[in-house]
Design an enzyme around this catalytic site. Structure first.
Site, PDB file in Angstrom:
ATOM      1  N   GLY A  66       0.810  -1.212   0.000  1.00 52.83           N
ATOM      2  CA  GLY A  66       0.000   0.000   0.000  1.00 52.83           C
ATOM      3  C   GLY A  66       0.845   1.263   0.000  1.00 52.83           C
ATOM      4  O   GLY A  66       0.528   2.241  -0.684  1.00 52.83           O
ATOM      5  N   THR A  67       1.922   1.239   0.760  1.00 53.74           N
ATOM      6  CA  THR A  67       2.783   2.421   0.850  1.00 53.74           C
ATOM      7  C   THR A  67       3.361   2.789  -0.511  1.00 53.74           C
ATOM      8  O   THR A  67       3.305   3.943  -0.937  1.00 53.74           O
ATOM      9  CB  THR A  67       3.927   2.166   1.858  1.00 53.74           C
ATOM     10  OG1 THR A  67       3.341   1.891   3.135  1.00 53.74           O
ATOM     11  CG2 THR A  67       4.865   3.347   1.965  1.00 53.74           C
TER      12      THR A  67
ATOM     13  N   ASN B 229      -8.343   4.004   8.087  1.00 56.45           N
ATOM     14  CA  ASN B 229      -7.745   2.893   8.827  1.00 56.45           C
ATOM     15  C   ASN B 229      -7.897   3.022  10.343  1.00 56.45           C
ATOM     16  O   ASN B 229      -7.843   2.038  11.054  1.00 56.45           O
ATOM     17  CB  ASN B 229      -6.262   2.743   8.465  1.00 56.45           C
ATOM     18  CG  ASN B 229      -5.503   4.043   8.545  1.00 56.45           C
ATOM     19  OD1 ASN B 229      -5.854   5.033   7.897  1.00 56.45           O
ATOM     20  ND2 ASN B 229      -4.467   4.061   9.349  1.00 56.45           N
TER      21      ASN B 229
ATOM     22  N   GLN C 274      -7.829  -0.411   3.147  1.00 57.66           N
ATOM     23  CA  GLN C 274      -8.726  -0.992   4.157  1.00 57.66           C
ATOM     24  C   GLN C 274     -10.070  -1.415   3.572  1.00 57.66           C
ATOM     25  O   GLN C 274     -10.708  -2.327   4.087  1.00 57.66           O
ATOM     26  CB  GLN C 274      -8.968   0.018   5.289  1.00 57.66           C
ATOM     27  CG  GLN C 274      -7.739   0.327   6.124  1.00 57.66           C
ATOM     28  CD  GLN C 274      -7.340  -0.811   7.058  1.00 57.66           C
ATOM     29  OE1 GLN C 274      -8.128  -1.704   7.377  1.00 57.66           O
ATOM     30  NE2 GLN C 274      -6.094  -0.797   7.501  1.00 57.66           N
TER      31      GLN C 274
ATOM     32  N   SER D  25      -3.497  -3.388  -0.937  1.00 54.39           N
ATOM     33  CA  SER D  25      -2.431  -4.121  -0.245  1.00 54.39           C
ATOM     34  C   SER D  25      -2.956  -5.483   0.176  1.00 54.39           C
ATOM     35  O   SER D  25      -4.120  -5.615   0.558  1.00 54.39           O
ATOM     36  CB  SER D  25      -1.962  -3.332   0.978  1.00 54.39           C
ATOM     37  OG  SER D  25      -0.961  -4.048   1.655  1.00 54.39           O
ATOM     38  N   ALA D  26      -2.084  -6.500   0.127  1.00 58.23           N
ATOM     39  CA  ALA D  26      -2.545  -7.867   0.408  1.00 58.23           C
ATOM     40  C   ALA D  26      -2.647  -8.175   1.898  1.00 58.23           C
ATOM     41  O   ALA D  26      -3.561  -8.867   2.339  1.00 58.23           O
ATOM     42  CB  ALA D  26      -1.603  -8.875  -0.264  1.00 58.23           C
ATOM     43  N   HIS D  27      -1.689  -7.651   2.696  1.00 61.15           N
ATOM     44  CA  HIS D  27      -1.614  -8.139   4.079  1.00 61.15           C
ATOM     45  C   HIS D  27      -2.719  -7.632   4.998  1.00 61.15           C
ATOM     46  O   HIS D  27      -2.842  -8.083   6.131  1.00 61.15           O
ATOM     47  CB  HIS D  27      -0.215  -7.880   4.683  1.00 61.15           C
ATOM     48  CG  HIS D  27       0.051  -6.480   5.113  1.00 61.15           C
ATOM     49  ND1 HIS D  27      -0.109  -6.077   6.418  1.00 61.15           N
ATOM     50  CD2 HIS D  27       0.472  -5.383   4.443  1.00 61.15           C
ATOM     51  CE1 HIS D  27       0.218  -4.793   6.522  1.00 61.15           C
ATOM     52  NE2 HIS D  27       0.576  -4.352   5.334  1.00 61.15           N
TER      53      HIS D  27
ATOM     54  N   THR E  35      12.068  -7.446 -10.507  1.00 64.93           N
ATOM     55  CA  THR E  35      11.546  -8.792 -10.753  1.00 64.93           C
ATOM     56  C   THR E  35      10.252  -8.999  -9.964  1.00 64.93           C
ATOM     57  O   THR E  35      10.198  -8.701  -8.770  1.00 64.93           O
ATOM     58  CB  THR E  35      12.591  -9.847 -10.343  1.00 64.93           C
ATOM     59  OG1 THR E  35      13.767  -9.612 -11.107  1.00 64.93           O
ATOM     60  CG2 THR E  35      12.082 -11.257 -10.586  1.00 64.93           C
TER      61      THR E  35
ATOM     62  N   CYS F 197       1.425   2.757  12.981  1.00 66.35           N
ATOM     63  CA  CYS F 197       2.597   3.529  12.582  1.00 66.35           C
ATOM     64  C   CYS F 197       2.931   4.607  13.594  1.00 66.35           C
ATOM     65  O   CYS F 197       4.064   5.026  13.719  1.00 66.35           O
ATOM     66  CB  CYS F 197       2.357   4.185  11.235  1.00 66.35           C
ATOM     67  SG  CYS F 197       1.549   3.094  10.089  1.00 66.35           S
TER      68      CYS F 197
HETATM   69  C1  LIG Z   1      -1.731  -0.416   5.916  1.00 64.20           C
HETATM   70  C2  LIG Z   1      -2.149   0.751   5.116  1.00 64.20           C
HETATM   71  C3  LIG Z   1      -1.311   1.283   4.133  1.00 64.20           C
HETATM   72  C4  LIG Z   1       0.093   0.766   3.890  1.00 64.20           C
HETATM   73  O1  LIG Z   1       0.066  -0.485   3.283  1.00 64.20           O
HETATM   74  P1  LIG Z   1       1.385  -1.416   3.366  1.00 64.20           P
HETATM   75  O2  LIG Z   1       1.067  -2.554   2.457  1.00 64.20           O
HETATM   76  O3  LIG Z   1       1.517  -1.836   4.795  1.00 64.20           O
HETATM   77  O4  LIG Z   1       2.533  -0.596   2.904  1.00 64.20           O
HETATM   78  C5  LIG Z   1      -1.771   2.353   3.390  1.00 64.20           C
HETATM   79  N1  LIG Z   1      -2.984   2.857   3.589  1.00 64.20           N
HETATM   80  C6  LIG Z   1      -3.834   2.366   4.525  1.00 64.20           C
HETATM   81  C7  LIG Z   1      -5.179   2.963   4.663  1.00 64.20           C
HETATM   82  C8  LIG Z   1      -3.440   1.309   5.324  1.00 64.20           C
HETATM   83  O5  LIG Z   1      -4.264   0.832   6.241  1.00 64.20           O
END
Ligand SMILES: *Cc1c(COP(=O)(O)O)cnc(C)c1O
Length: 384
Positions: A70-71, A148, A176, A196-198, A234, A319
């Site tokens: 996401g970052t 978030n 989110q 973002s996947a996690h 890659t 964070c």
């Molecule tokens: C966690 C988060 C991110 C960052 O995503 P990462 O994959 O951890 O770099 C960005 N935006 C929001 C709203 C998030 O909750």
């Protein structure tokens, strides 16, 4: 009992995700850019994953760029748009994730003008303010879809329509909201979407950026022509395969169950613990987010007491949880410093059980009581 209620920070990688990834970390290790059969195998898996993610937001596969998360997606969207035009003005909000607002601050130091839209008590921007702040020099509107920290979901249909009328590029951080709130890029005018996947039971270190056809971005990583020449490096094939699996695993049933559990936790806390208040919108809210202010309680102390009992929550966002600055999001919705410091975020997942929440409520009641008994603030105003 171990209870994980910090799914806004990260989620457990689903066992099904780990399983599909394993193949691409062991036997199917090819480089997706290679022309031989090993490469072809990897490339097919990568393109299949891309299609799955595209389909979830009704996009075309070639509008999805894989990133490291996401970052990176937020950085690529905000800085990528800003550096691809001559326009020098960006509109965002006071409740963005650091990946967006720090990107904006970086641009500001290079001479860009940034407007940070204020939000109301529930965390919504004003459409009027947005319209009023758009000028001929505006390059981008970047707005967090579901917040978030407080879970508030912005009306991206309305915002998208305003941007379209003024011909402004529109980015959302949907890290989110993805898979939890429907997004359809054929219906909503949104040009860039960070994913973002996690945060959805996929692996860490993989994300994506939806880039609507025709949107120009400046790339940052110099290297090969990977990912439509927008993101060199890659490809993380195992990550992409895991990300796609995580998307496919989400069902309507999960979301319904989550909503029920969320409402139960939220309503029970508000009802059974005195001097508590909900942060964020009651109705337009992420299915897994509960954010509560416990008046005259120090959030960090409450977090530690809960942690002693095996319960993981967060104060503000992960964070900033190690700094003692109150959350910028809670301040933006009008909380006083001491109330912001007394706020806790509970974020649920499909693995959360009713039993865990019952236990959490009990521990919470005891802990809040204990902390208030030793709080000078609480005793001074005591009528209890
Ligand atoms: C966690 C988060 C991110 C960052 O995503 P990462 O994959 O951890 O770099 C960005 N935006 C929001 C709203 C998030 O909750």
């Amino acid at each position: 009992m171990k209870v994980y209620l910090d799914n806004g920070a990260t989620t457990k990688t689903a066992p099904e995700v780990v399983k599909v990834m394993q193949e691409y970390l062991s036997e199917k290790y090819g480089n997706a850019s290679s022309l031989h059969s090993f490469g072809e195998e990897a490339s097919l898996a990568l393109e299949n994953a891309r299609s799955v993610i595209a389909k979830k937001i009704n996009a075309e596969p070639d509008e999805i760029i894989f990133t490291s998360g996401g970052t990176e997606s937020d950085n690529l969207a905000v800085k990528g748009v800003a550096c691809a035009t001559n326009k020098k003005h960006i509109i965002t909000t006071r409740i963005e994730h650091p990946a967006v607002y720090k990107s904006c601050e970086a641009l500001q130091s290079q001479g860009y003008r940034i407007t940070y839209l204020k939000v109301d008590r529930d965390g919504f921007i004003s459409f009027k303010d947005l319209e009023a702040s758009i000028s001929d020099d505006t390059a981008l509107v970047s707005i967090i879809h579901a917040n978030n920290e407080i879970g508030t979901i912005q009306d991206i249909d309305k915002i998208g329509a305003i941007c379209k009328k003024r011909n402004i590029i529109f980015h959302i951080d949907a890290v989110q909201s993805f898979t939890r709130v429907p997004i359809d890029v054929k219906k909503t005018n949104v040009d860039l979407i960070s994913l973002s996947a996690h945060k959805i039971h996929g692996p860490k270190g993989i994300g994506a950026l939806y880039v609507r056809k025709g949107i120009k971005l400046k790339k940052f990583m110099d290297g090969g022509p990977h990912e439509k020449n927008l993101r060199a490096g890659t490809e993380n094939v195992a990550g992409a395969v895991g990300f796609a699996k995580a998307v496919q695993l989400v069902t309507q049933d999960h979301l319904k169950k989550l909503e029920k559990l969320r409402d139960k936790l939220m309503n029970n806390i508000l009802k059974e613990i005195p001097e508590t208040m909900l942060n964020g919108s009651y109705s337009k809210r992420l299915v897994n987010n509960v954010n509560i202010t416990f008046k005259k309680v120090e959030g960090e102390s409450l977090l530690l007491l809960l942690n002693d009992k095996g319960i993981a929550v967060s104060t503000g966002s992960a964070c900033s949880s190690k700094s003692l600055q109150p959350s910028h999001v809670l301040l933006a919705i009008g909380l006083k410093h001491e109330d912001a410091h007394g706020s806790i975020r509970f974020t649920l997942s499909r693995y959360t059980t009713e039993k865990e929440l019952k236990y959490t409520l009990k521990v919470l009641k005891d802990s809040v009581k204990k902390l208030r008994e030793i709080s000078p603030l609480w005793r001074k105003n005591a009528v209890h």
